[in-house]
Motif scaffolding. Structure first.
Motif, PDB file in Angstrom:
ATOM      1  N   GLN A   1      52.528-100.334 -50.123  1.00 65.73           N
ATOM      2  CA  GLN A   1      53.811 -99.668 -49.867  1.00 65.73           C
ATOM      3  C   GLN A   1      54.761-100.695 -49.215  1.00 65.73           C
ATOM      4  O   GLN A   1      54.993-100.658 -48.017  1.00 65.73           O
TER       5      GLN A   1
ATOM      6  N   LEU B   1      57.643 -99.988 -46.673  1.00 69.14           N
ATOM      7  CA  LEU B   1      57.300 -99.536 -45.332  1.00 69.14           C
ATOM      8  C   LEU B   1      57.329-100.715 -44.354  1.00 69.14           C
ATOM      9  O   LEU B   1      56.737-101.765 -44.611  1.00 69.14           O
TER      10      LEU B   1
ATOM     11  N   ILE C   1      55.841 -99.319 -37.819  1.00 64.83           N
ATOM     12  CA  ILE C   1      54.625 -98.498 -37.706  1.00 64.83           C
ATOM     13  C   ILE C   1      53.795 -98.964 -36.503  1.00 64.83           C
ATOM     14  O   ILE C   1      53.281 -98.144 -35.736  1.00 64.83           O
TER      15      ILE C   1
ATOM     16  N   HIS D   1      59.157 -88.118 -37.928  1.00 62.22           N
ATOM     17  CA  HIS D   1      59.011 -87.545 -39.266  1.00 62.22           C
ATOM     18  C   HIS D   1      58.604 -88.656 -40.221  1.00 62.22           C
ATOM     19  O   HIS D   1      59.219 -89.721 -40.234  1.00 62.22           O
ATOM     20  N   LEU D   2      57.580 -88.412 -40.993  1.00 59.58           N
ATOM     21  CA  LEU D   2      57.162 -89.349 -42.032  1.00 59.58           C
ATOM     22  C   LEU D   2      57.576 -88.744 -43.363  1.00 59.58           C
ATOM     23  O   LEU D   2      57.049 -87.698 -43.760  1.00 59.58           O
ATOM     24  N   LEU D   3      58.496 -89.381 -44.033  1.00 58.10           N
ATOM     25  CA  LEU D   3      59.046 -88.867 -45.280  1.00 58.10           C
ATOM     26  C   LEU D   3      58.707 -89.798 -46.428  1.00 58.10           C
ATOM     27  O   LEU D   3      58.684 -91.014 -46.274  1.00 58.10           O
ATOM     28  N   GLY D   4      58.491 -89.212 -47.586  1.00 60.68           N
ATOM     29  CA  GLY D   4      58.222 -90.007 -48.777  1.00 60.68           C
ATOM     30  C   GLY D   4      57.529 -89.173 -49.825  1.00 60.68           C
ATOM     31  O   GLY D   4      57.013 -88.083 -49.542  1.00 60.68           O
TER      32      GLY D   4
ATOM     33  N   THR E   1      52.160 -91.928 -50.793  1.00 58.42           N
ATOM     34  CA  THR E   1      52.736 -93.103 -50.139  1.00 58.42           C
ATOM     35  C   THR E   1      52.075 -93.438 -48.803  1.00 58.42           C
ATOM     36  O   THR E   1      52.415 -94.440 -48.187  1.00 58.42           O
TER      37      THR E   1
ATOM     38  N   LYS F   1      51.676 -91.103 -46.056  1.00 61.42           N
ATOM     39  CA  LYS F   1      52.144 -90.339 -44.902  1.00 61.42           C
ATOM     40  C   LYS F   1      50.998 -89.722 -44.115  1.00 61.42           C
ATOM     41  O   LYS F   1      50.950 -89.849 -42.885  1.00 61.42           O
ATOM     42  N   SER F   2      50.082 -89.096 -44.803  1.00 58.65           N
ATOM     43  CA  SER F   2      48.948 -88.444 -44.127  1.00 58.65           C
ATOM     44  C   SER F   2      48.047 -89.471 -43.455  1.00 58.65           C
ATOM     45  O   SER F   2      47.561 -89.268 -42.346  1.00 58.65           O
TER      46      SER F   2
ATOM     47  N   LEU G   1      48.915 -92.407 -42.281  1.00 57.74           N
ATOM     48  CA  LEU G   1      49.605 -92.905 -41.081  1.00 57.74           C
ATOM     49  C   LEU G   1      49.606 -91.863 -39.965  1.00 57.74           C
ATOM     50  O   LEU G   1      49.372 -92.176 -38.793  1.00 57.74           O
ATOM     51  N   ALA G   2      49.853 -90.605 -40.317  1.00 59.27           N
ATOM     52  CA  ALA G   2      49.863 -89.545 -39.303  1.00 59.27           C
ATOM     53  C   ALA G   2      48.496 -89.407 -38.652  1.00 59.27           C
ATOM     54  O   ALA G   2      48.384 -89.280 -37.429  1.00 59.27           O
TER      55      ALA G   2
END
Length: 125
Positions: free
Chosen positions: A84, A87, A92, A108-111, A115, A117-118, A120-121
């Protein structure tokens, strides 16, 4: 020697009564280290407590992860930033310091799907 054995038995009973299974498990090895002169009584006491605290902390973390429904452990080290390229890795890594929590900021992680998001969260959690 009988006094010594009865004292060790008393320590074992106390560790059981205090529900300190890891300290109980490490007791014999710790006593051997004392007998060999590797550590003294205070160091032994400290090591037994550290062993027990380490076990309890790992249990606490495991329970917290389960409660948060984060059963899969994901880390930032396992994230493929090359996959990615849009990013910003530095951003991060700054998030990983968790200073946004102290400032009571929302992240907020958007994309689009796939990509990361999950991942990274979960890694930040």
């Amino acid at each position: 020697m009988t006094m010594h054995a009865s004292t060790i038995d008393s320590i074992r009973k106390s560790l059981v009564g205090l529900r300190m299974p890891r300290a109980l498990e490490a007791l014999d090895a710790t006593l051997r280290r004392i007998e060999q002169g590797e550590i003294d009584g205070i160091q032994a006491f400290d090591e037994l407590l550290v062993e027990e605290l380490t076990l309890r902390e790992s249990r606490r973390i495991k329970a917290a992860l389960m409660m948060a429904r984060l059963t899969t452990i994901k880390t930032l080290a396992g994230f493929d930033f090359a996959f990615q390229p849009s990013l910003d890795k530095n951003r991060i890594m700054a998030l990983a310091e968790l200073k946004f929590i102290e400032r009571a900021e929302v992240v907020h992680l958007l994309g689009p799907p796939g990509t990361g998001k999950s991942h990274l969260a979960t890694a930040l959690a």
